[in-house]
Design a protein around this motif. Structure first.
Motif, PDB file in Angstrom:
ATOM      1  N   LEU A  31       0.800  -1.231   0.000  1.00  0.00           N
ATOM      2  CA  LEU A  31       0.000   0.000   0.000  1.00  0.00           C
ATOM      3  C   LEU A  31       0.831   1.279   0.000  1.00  0.00           C
ATOM      4  O   LEU A  31       0.285   2.358  -0.179  1.00  0.00           O
ATOM      5  CB  LEU A  31      -0.920   0.031   1.228  1.00  0.00           C
ATOM      6  N   GLY A  32       2.131   1.161   0.250  1.00  0.00           N
ATOM      7  CA  GLY A  32       2.929   2.370   0.402  1.00  0.00           C
ATOM      8  C   GLY A  32       2.700   3.023   1.751  1.00  0.00           C
ATOM      9  O   GLY A  32       2.929   4.225   1.920  1.00  0.00           O
ATOM     10  N   ALA A  33       2.238   2.253   2.734  1.00  0.00           N
ATOM     11  CA  ALA A  33       1.979   2.786   4.076  1.00  0.00           C
ATOM     12  C   ALA A  33       3.294   3.185   4.739  1.00  0.00           C
ATOM     13  O   ALA A  33       4.351   2.604   4.463  1.00  0.00           O
ATOM     14  CB  ALA A  33       1.265   1.739   4.935  1.00  0.00           C
ATOM     15  N   THR A  34       3.226   4.181   5.597  1.00  0.00           N
ATOM     16  CA  THR A  34       4.402   4.637   6.337  1.00  0.00           C
ATOM     17  C   THR A  34       4.241   4.319   7.815  1.00  0.00           C
ATOM     18  O   THR A  34       3.126   4.321   8.340  1.00  0.00           O
ATOM     19  CB  THR A  34       4.612   6.157   6.178  1.00  0.00           C
ATOM     20  N   VAL A  35       5.356   4.040   8.467  1.00  0.00           N
ATOM     21  CA  VAL A  35       5.335   3.821   9.909  1.00  0.00           C
ATOM     22  C   VAL A  35       5.289   5.190  10.579  1.00  0.00           C
ATOM     23  O   VAL A  35       6.188   6.005  10.398  1.00  0.00           O
ATOM     24  CB  VAL A  35       6.567   3.017  10.381  1.00  0.00           C
ATOM     25  N   GLU A  36       4.223   5.415  11.324  1.00  0.00           N
ATOM     26  CA  GLU A  36       4.046   6.700  12.006  1.00  0.00           C
ATOM     27  C   GLU A  36       4.713   6.702  13.374  1.00  0.00           C
ATOM     28  O   GLU A  36       5.246   7.710  13.797  1.00  0.00           O
ATOM     29  CB  GLU A  36       2.553   7.024  12.155  1.00  0.00           C
ATOM     30  N   TRP A  37       4.648   5.584  14.086  1.00  0.00           N
ATOM     31  CA  TRP A  37       5.301   5.444  15.391  1.00  0.00           C
ATOM     32  C   TRP A  37       5.332   3.968  15.766  1.00  0.00           C
ATOM     33  O   TRP A  37       4.647   3.156  15.152  1.00  0.00           O
ATOM     34  CB  TRP A  37       4.597   6.264  16.484  1.00  0.00           C
ATOM     35  N   SER A  38       6.153   3.649  16.765  1.00  0.00           N
ATOM     36  CA  SER A  38       6.179   2.281  17.290  1.00  0.00           C
ATOM     37  C   SER A  38       6.445   2.326  18.789  1.00  0.00           C
ATOM     38  O   SER A  38       7.020   3.290  19.296  1.00  0.00           O
ATOM     39  CB  SER A  38       7.226   1.425  16.572  1.00  0.00           C
ATOM     40  N   LEU A  39       6.019   1.277  19.485  1.00  0.00           N
ATOM     41  CA  LEU A  39       6.172   1.167  20.937  1.00  0.00           C
ATOM     42  C   LEU A  39       6.726  -0.199  21.305  1.00  0.00           C
ATOM     43  O   LEU A  39       6.418  -1.200  20.655  1.00  0.00           O
ATOM     44  CB  LEU A  39       4.811   1.304  21.642  1.00  0.00           C
ATOM     45  N   THR A  40       7.508  -0.230  22.380  1.00  0.00           N
ATOM     46  CA  THR A  40       7.955  -1.498  22.965  1.00  0.00           C
ATOM     47  C   THR A  40       7.707  -1.514  24.468  1.00  0.00           C
ATOM     48  O   THR A  40       8.091  -2.463  25.151  1.00  0.00           O
ATOM     49  CB  THR A  40       9.451  -1.744  22.678  1.00  0.00           C
ATOM     50  N   SER A  41       7.077  -0.472  24.996  1.00  0.00           N
ATOM     51  CA  SER A  41       6.733  -0.374  26.409  1.00  0.00           C
ATOM     52  C   SER A  41       5.233  -0.105  26.511  1.00  0.00           C
ATOM     53  O   SER A  41       4.711   0.754  25.784  1.00  0.00           O
ATOM     54  CB  SER A  41       7.531   0.772  27.052  1.00  0.00           C
ATOM     55  N   PHE A  42       4.542  -0.838  27.406  1.00  0.00           N
ATOM     56  CA  PHE A  42       3.083  -0.784  27.433  1.00  0.00           C
ATOM     57  C   PHE A  42       2.539  -0.627  28.843  1.00  0.00           C
ATOM     58  O   PHE A  42       3.169  -1.031  29.816  1.00  0.00           O
ATOM     59  CB  PHE A  42       2.510  -2.052  26.788  1.00  0.00           C
ATOM     60  N   SER A  43       1.334  -0.083  28.922  1.00  0.00           N
ATOM     61  CA  SER A  43       0.653   0.132  30.196  1.00  0.00           C
ATOM     62  C   SER A  43       0.211  -1.199  30.797  1.00  0.00           C
ATOM     63  O   SER A  43       0.076  -2.199  30.082  1.00  0.00           O
ATOM     64  CB  SER A  43      -0.572   1.023  29.989  1.00  0.00           C
ATOM     65  N   PRO A  44      -0.060  -1.218  32.110  1.00  0.00           N
ATOM     66  CA  PRO A  44      -0.605  -2.437  32.722  1.00  0.00           C
ATOM     67  C   PRO A  44      -1.920  -2.885  32.067  1.00  0.00           C
ATOM     68  O   PRO A  44      -2.152  -4.074  31.921  1.00  0.00           O
ATOM     69  CB  PRO A  44      -0.814  -2.032  34.188  1.00  0.00           C
ATOM     70  N   LEU A  45      -2.755  -1.930  31.643  1.00  0.00           N
ATOM     71  CA  LEU A  45      -4.005  -2.289  30.980  1.00  0.00           C
ATOM     72  C   LEU A  45      -3.727  -3.023  29.662  1.00  0.00           C
ATOM     73  O   LEU A  45      -4.351  -4.043  29.362  1.00  0.00           O
ATOM     74  CB  LEU A  45      -4.864  -1.045  30.712  1.00  0.00           C
ATOM     75  N   THR A  46      -2.789  -2.524  28.874  1.00  0.00           N
ATOM     76  CA  THR A  46      -2.452  -3.178  27.609  1.00  0.00           C
ATOM     77  C   THR A  46      -1.915  -4.585  27.866  1.00  0.00           C
ATOM     78  O   THR A  46      -2.297  -5.541  27.190  1.00  0.00           O
ATOM     79  CB  THR A  46      -1.433  -2.340  26.812  1.00  0.00           C
ATOM     80  N   HIS A  47      -1.036  -4.728  28.872  1.00  0.00           N
ATOM     81  CA  HIS A  47      -0.508  -6.070  29.199  1.00  0.00           C
ATOM     82  C   HIS A  47      -1.620  -7.009  29.656  1.00  0.00           C
ATOM     83  O   HIS A  47      -1.591  -8.207  29.342  1.00  0.00           O
ATOM     84  CB  HIS A  47       0.585  -5.978  30.263  1.00  0.00           C
ATOM     85  N   ALA A  48      -2.611  -6.483  30.381  1.00  0.00           N
ATOM     86  CA  ALA A  48      -3.720  -7.317  30.845  1.00  0.00           C
ATOM     87  C   ALA A  48      -4.603  -7.747  29.669  1.00  0.00           C
ATOM     88  O   ALA A  48      -5.072  -8.889  29.617  1.00  0.00           O
ATOM     89  CB  ALA A  48      -4.555  -6.565  31.878  1.00  0.00           C
ATOM     90  N   ARG A  49      -4.849  -6.845  28.718  1.00  0.00           N
ATOM     91  CA  ARG A  49      -5.689  -7.147  27.562  1.00  0.00           C
ATOM     92  C   ARG A  49      -4.970  -8.009  26.531  1.00  0.00           C
ATOM     93  O   ARG A  49      -5.585  -8.828  25.856  1.00  0.00           O
ATOM     94  CB  ARG A  49      -6.147  -5.849  26.877  1.00  0.00           C
ATOM     95  N   LEU A  50      -3.662  -7.777  26.363  1.00  0.00           N
ATOM     96  CA  LEU A  50      -2.877  -8.450  25.327  1.00  0.00           C
ATOM     97  C   LEU A  50      -1.620  -9.070  25.941  1.00  0.00           C
ATOM     98  O   LEU A  50      -0.504  -8.615  25.684  1.00  0.00           O
ATOM     99  CB  LEU A  50      -2.481  -7.451  24.230  1.00  0.00           C
ATOM    100  N   PRO A  51      -1.769 -10.105  26.760  1.00  0.00           N
ATOM    101  CA  PRO A  51      -0.597 -10.710  27.399  1.00  0.00           C
ATOM    102  C   PRO A  51       0.449 -11.109  26.360  1.00  0.00           C
ATOM    103  O   PRO A  51       0.118 -11.647  25.307  1.00  0.00           O
ATOM    104  CB  PRO A  51      -1.155 -11.955  28.095  1.00  0.00           C
ATOM    105  N   GLY A  52       1.698 -10.788  26.659  1.00  0.00           N
ATOM    106  CA  GLY A  52       2.796 -11.152  25.766  1.00  0.00           C
ATOM    107  C   GLY A  52       3.109 -10.129  24.691  1.00  0.00           C
ATOM    108  O   GLY A  52       4.008 -10.354  23.886  1.00  0.00           O
ATOM    109  N   ILE A  53       2.387  -9.001  24.660  1.00  0.00           N
ATOM    110  CA  ILE A  53       2.683  -7.995  23.638  1.00  0.00           C
ATOM    111  C   ILE A  53       4.098  -7.474  23.850  1.00  0.00           C
ATOM    112  O   ILE A  53       4.534  -7.232  24.973  1.00  0.00           O
ATOM    113  CB  ILE A  53       1.658  -6.832  23.633  1.00  0.00           C
ATOM    114  N   GLU A  54       4.841  -7.368  22.753  1.00  0.00           N
ATOM    115  CA  GLU A  54       6.222  -6.894  22.822  1.00  0.00           C
ATOM    116  C   GLU A  54       6.482  -5.707  21.916  1.00  0.00           C
ATOM    117  O   GLU A  54       7.383  -4.920  22.165  1.00  0.00           O
ATOM    118  CB  GLU A  54       7.174  -8.044  22.463  1.00  0.00           C
ATOM    119  N   LYS A  55       5.708  -5.571  20.843  1.00  0.00           N
ATOM    120  CA  LYS A  55       5.950  -4.490  19.887  1.00  0.00           C
ATOM    121  C   LYS A  55       4.633  -4.098  19.237  1.00  0.00           C
ATOM    122  O   LYS A  55       3.806  -4.962  18.927  1.00  0.00           O
ATOM    123  CB  LYS A  55       6.943  -4.955  18.815  1.00  0.00           C
TER     124      LYS A  55
END
Length: 156
Positions: A31-55
């Motif tokens: 699609l020619g999409a561009t990366v706008e941002w990325s994360l490798t650190s997450f809130s406790p809520l994100t970890h609770a909803r998505l266990p094992g998320i790393e990126k």
């Protein structure tokens, strides 16, 4: 029943994958999409909803955003075709020839990048319904279906 006085707008589609980098590569190349941002650190809520998320990375093309993320221990199973799910996402294009170019581009990119595909299916033919709407269906490397749609005239 009281009317809800809220006008929601679509913001992003979240895609869970076992290979963030390959999925980003495909959306950039296709699609020619561009990366706008990325994360490798997450809130406790994100970890609770998505266990094992790393990126997590946000890609953008036009007004469409894709949030691509992984989870440790991903099953690597594709979507259950008979289970409850969003069956596909519809994305509009401005011109009917955009569908032709997207189909050709999908085929080129599929040959050019060496990544694992969950489903080995080519894009659909471009179909036209009775009111002139045209559609093209493609799969991303994770087996998720995208429909690209051209609406003639003022239809949307």
């Amino acid at each position: 029943m009281e009317l809800l006085d809220i006008a929601p707008r679509f913001h992003h589609l979240a895609i869970q994958t076992d290979d963030v980098d390959a999925t980003i590569t495909w959306y950039r190349e296709f699609l020619g999409a561009t990366v706008e941002w990325s994360l490798t650190s997450f809130s406790p809520l994100t970890h609770a909803r998505l266990p094992g998320i790393e990126k997590l990375a946000e890609l953008k093309k036009g007004g469409v955003r894709f949030h691509i993320f992984d989870r440790a221990g991903h099953s690597q199973d594709g979507p259950d075709p008979l289970g409850y799910q969003y069956q596909h996402v519809g994305i509009t294009v401005s011109r009917p020839q955009d569908l032709v170019e997207l189909r050709q581009r999908w085929l080129r990119v599929r040959e050019q990048i060496d990544i694992r595909w969950a489903r080995d299916e080519p894009p659909s033919e471009i179909v036209t319904d009775d009111d002139g709407m045209q559609s093209l269906y493609v799969l991303d490397p994770n087996g998720l279906e995208l429909e690209f749609v051209y609406f003639p005239g003022a239809a949307s």
